[in-house]
Design a protein around this motif. Sequence first.
Motif, PDB file in Angstrom:
ATOM      1  N   SER A 206       0.828  -1.214   0.000  1.00 20.00           N
ATOM      2  CA  SER A 206       0.000   0.000   0.000  1.00 20.00           C
ATOM      3  C   SER A 206       0.858   1.257   0.000  1.00 20.00           C
ATOM      4  O   SER A 206       0.493   2.260  -0.616  1.00 20.00           O
ATOM      5  CB  SER A 206      -0.952   0.017   1.201  1.00 20.00           C
ATOM      6  OG  SER A 206      -1.985  -0.920   1.025  1.00 20.00           O
ATOM      7  N   TYR A 207       2.011   1.199   0.673  1.00 18.71           N
ATOM      8  CA  TYR A 207       2.888   2.370   0.685  1.00 18.71           C
ATOM      9  C   TYR A 207       3.369   2.687  -0.728  1.00 18.71           C
ATOM     10  O   TYR A 207       3.295   3.827  -1.191  1.00 18.71           O
ATOM     11  CB  TYR A 207       4.084   2.158   1.610  1.00 18.71           C
ATOM     12  CG  TYR A 207       5.034   3.333   1.593  1.00 18.71           C
ATOM     13  CD1 TYR A 207       4.745   4.465   2.339  1.00 18.71           C
ATOM     14  CD2 TYR A 207       6.179   3.331   0.797  1.00 18.71           C
ATOM     15  CE1 TYR A 207       5.593   5.571   2.312  1.00 18.71           C
ATOM     16  CE2 TYR A 207       7.028   4.423   0.764  1.00 18.71           C
ATOM     17  CZ  TYR A 207       6.735   5.536   1.519  1.00 18.71           C
ATOM     18  OH  TYR A 207       7.563   6.625   1.481  1.00 18.71           O
TER      19      TYR A 207
ATOM     20  N   HIS B 218     -10.841  -0.925   0.477  1.00 13.59           N
ATOM     21  CA  HIS B 218      -9.771  -1.407   1.369  1.00 13.59           C
ATOM     22  C   HIS B 218      -9.785  -0.638   2.697  1.00 13.59           C
ATOM     23  O   HIS B 218      -9.680  -1.230   3.771  1.00 13.59           O
ATOM     24  CB  HIS B 218      -8.421  -1.268   0.657  1.00 13.59           C
ATOM     25  CG  HIS B 218      -7.296  -2.019   1.294  1.00 13.59           C
ATOM     26  ND1 HIS B 218      -7.304  -3.379   1.489  1.00 13.59           N
ATOM     27  CD2 HIS B 218      -6.109  -1.586   1.783  1.00 13.59           C
ATOM     28  CE1 HIS B 218      -6.183  -3.761   2.066  1.00 13.59           C
ATOM     29  NE2 HIS B 218      -5.437  -2.689   2.256  1.00 13.59           N
ATOM     30  N   GLY B 219      -9.943   0.670   2.609  1.00  9.73           N
ATOM     31  CA  GLY B 219     -10.010   1.500   3.816  1.00  9.73           C
ATOM     32  C   GLY B 219     -11.244   1.204   4.645  1.00  9.73           C
ATOM     33  O   GLY B 219     -11.207   1.238   5.873  1.00  9.73           O
ATOM     34  N   SER B 220     -12.359   0.907   3.988  1.00  9.33           N
ATOM     35  CA  SER B 220     -13.603   0.591   4.702  1.00  9.33           C
ATOM     36  C   SER B 220     -13.490  -0.691   5.509  1.00  9.33           C
ATOM     37  O   SER B 220     -14.258  -0.915   6.437  1.00  9.33           O
ATOM     38  CB  SER B 220     -14.770   0.484   3.717  1.00  9.33           C
ATOM     39  OG  SER B 220     -15.005   1.733   3.119  1.00  9.33           O
TER      40      SER B 220
ATOM     41  N   PHE C 248      -8.226  -0.904   6.878  1.00  7.93           N
ATOM     42  CA  PHE C 248      -6.804  -0.855   6.529  1.00  7.93           C
ATOM     43  C   PHE C 248      -6.335   0.569   6.257  1.00  7.93           C
ATOM     44  O   PHE C 248      -7.101   1.413   5.802  1.00  7.93           O
ATOM     45  CB  PHE C 248      -6.530  -1.721   5.292  1.00  7.93           C
ATOM     46  CG  PHE C 248      -6.778  -3.177   5.521  1.00  7.93           C
ATOM     47  CD1 PHE C 248      -5.871  -3.939   6.247  1.00  7.93           C
ATOM     48  CD2 PHE C 248      -7.919  -3.788   5.025  1.00  7.93           C
ATOM     49  CE1 PHE C 248      -6.086  -5.288   6.465  1.00  7.93           C
ATOM     50  CE2 PHE C 248      -8.149  -5.136   5.238  1.00  7.93           C
ATOM     51  CZ  PHE C 248      -7.228  -5.884   5.961  1.00  7.93           C
ATOM     52  N   PHE C 249      -5.072   0.831   6.521  1.00  7.69           N
ATOM     53  CA  PHE C 249      -4.419   2.094   6.194  1.00  7.69           C
ATOM     54  C   PHE C 249      -4.013   1.965   4.726  1.00  7.69           C
ATOM     55  O   PHE C 249      -3.005   1.351   4.400  1.00  7.69           O
ATOM     56  CB  PHE C 249      -3.191   2.302   7.095  1.00  7.69           C
ATOM     57  CG  PHE C 249      -2.686   3.704   7.137  1.00  7.69           C
ATOM     58  CD1 PHE C 249      -3.074   4.564   8.158  1.00  7.69           C
ATOM     59  CD2 PHE C 249      -1.812   4.179   6.166  1.00  7.69           C
ATOM     60  CE1 PHE C 249      -2.585   5.861   8.215  1.00  7.69           C
ATOM     61  CE2 PHE C 249      -1.326   5.476   6.217  1.00  7.69           C
ATOM     62  CZ  PHE C 249      -1.721   6.318   7.239  1.00  7.69           C
ATOM     63  N   CYS C 250      -4.824   2.526   3.835  1.00  8.93           N
ATOM     64  CA  CYS C 250      -4.710   2.259   2.404  1.00  8.93           C
ATOM     65  C   CYS C 250      -3.782   3.235   1.675  1.00  8.93           C
ATOM     66  O   CYS C 250      -3.257   4.183   2.258  1.00  8.93           O
ATOM     67  CB  CYS C 250      -6.101   2.322   1.772  1.00  8.93           C
ATOM     68  SG  CYS C 250      -6.791   3.991   1.784  1.00  8.93           S
TER      69      CYS C 250
ATOM     70  N   VAL D 237      -1.893   6.934   2.529  1.00 11.81           N
ATOM     71  CA  VAL D 237      -0.461   7.155   2.292  1.00 11.81           C
ATOM     72  C   VAL D 237      -0.262   8.392   1.423  1.00 11.81           C
ATOM     73  O   VAL D 237       0.567   9.259   1.722  1.00 11.81           O
ATOM     74  CB  VAL D 237       0.198   5.924   1.645  1.00 11.81           C
ATOM     75  CG1 VAL D 237       1.621   6.232   1.215  1.00 11.81           C
ATOM     76  CG2 VAL D 237       0.171   4.732   2.603  1.00 11.81           C
ATOM     77  N   ALA D 238      -1.034   8.487   0.338  1.00 14.54           N
ATOM     78  CA  ALA D 238      -0.896   9.624  -0.578  1.00 14.54           C
ATOM     79  C   ALA D 238      -1.135  10.943   0.146  1.00 14.54           C
ATOM     80  O   ALA D 238      -0.385  11.910  -0.045  1.00 14.54           O
ATOM     81  CB  ALA D 238      -1.864   9.474  -1.753  1.00 14.54           C
TER      82      ALA D 238
END
Length: 141
Positions: A21-22, A73-75, A78-80, A84-85
């Motif tokens: 994800s990063y 993914h965030g829902s 998760f730290f999506c 990160v952006a």
Amino acid sequence: MTPVSTTLTTELLLHRAGTKSYWRGLTYREAVLSLRVHSRHVAARVRGGDEDAYAVELSWSGTHLVGACSCPHGSEGFFCKHCVAVGLVLLDRGETVPPPDAEDVELKDVLRSLPPEVLRELLYEQAAGDPELRARIMSSL
């Protein structure tokens, strides 16, 4: 009181998101459509791969960076890549996520503008379900 360490870094973003994800977030910096630093959090809109715009929020819970995103993914919690952006754009701008104990200027301004009867009703509703707040109010007499 020990100061809380709330330093936003690329290393922290990598740690929170994980490698996949990063690295995907690195390519999404240009997709950040809007970004606003509030008193205690950051709110942003990020364009997704399917052209939907996702709502992203970054804040601190103690020393833990919290990211919330409306993408699938965030829902799931998760730290999506969108989180990160947003973090990377903040760093690019020399900004950060405000600390959790920052003065909430926005809230104070809104409270000043509310009529006393609205404030009393809001406080009553909160205190009725919060024994500690009720006790603080009752001991203020």
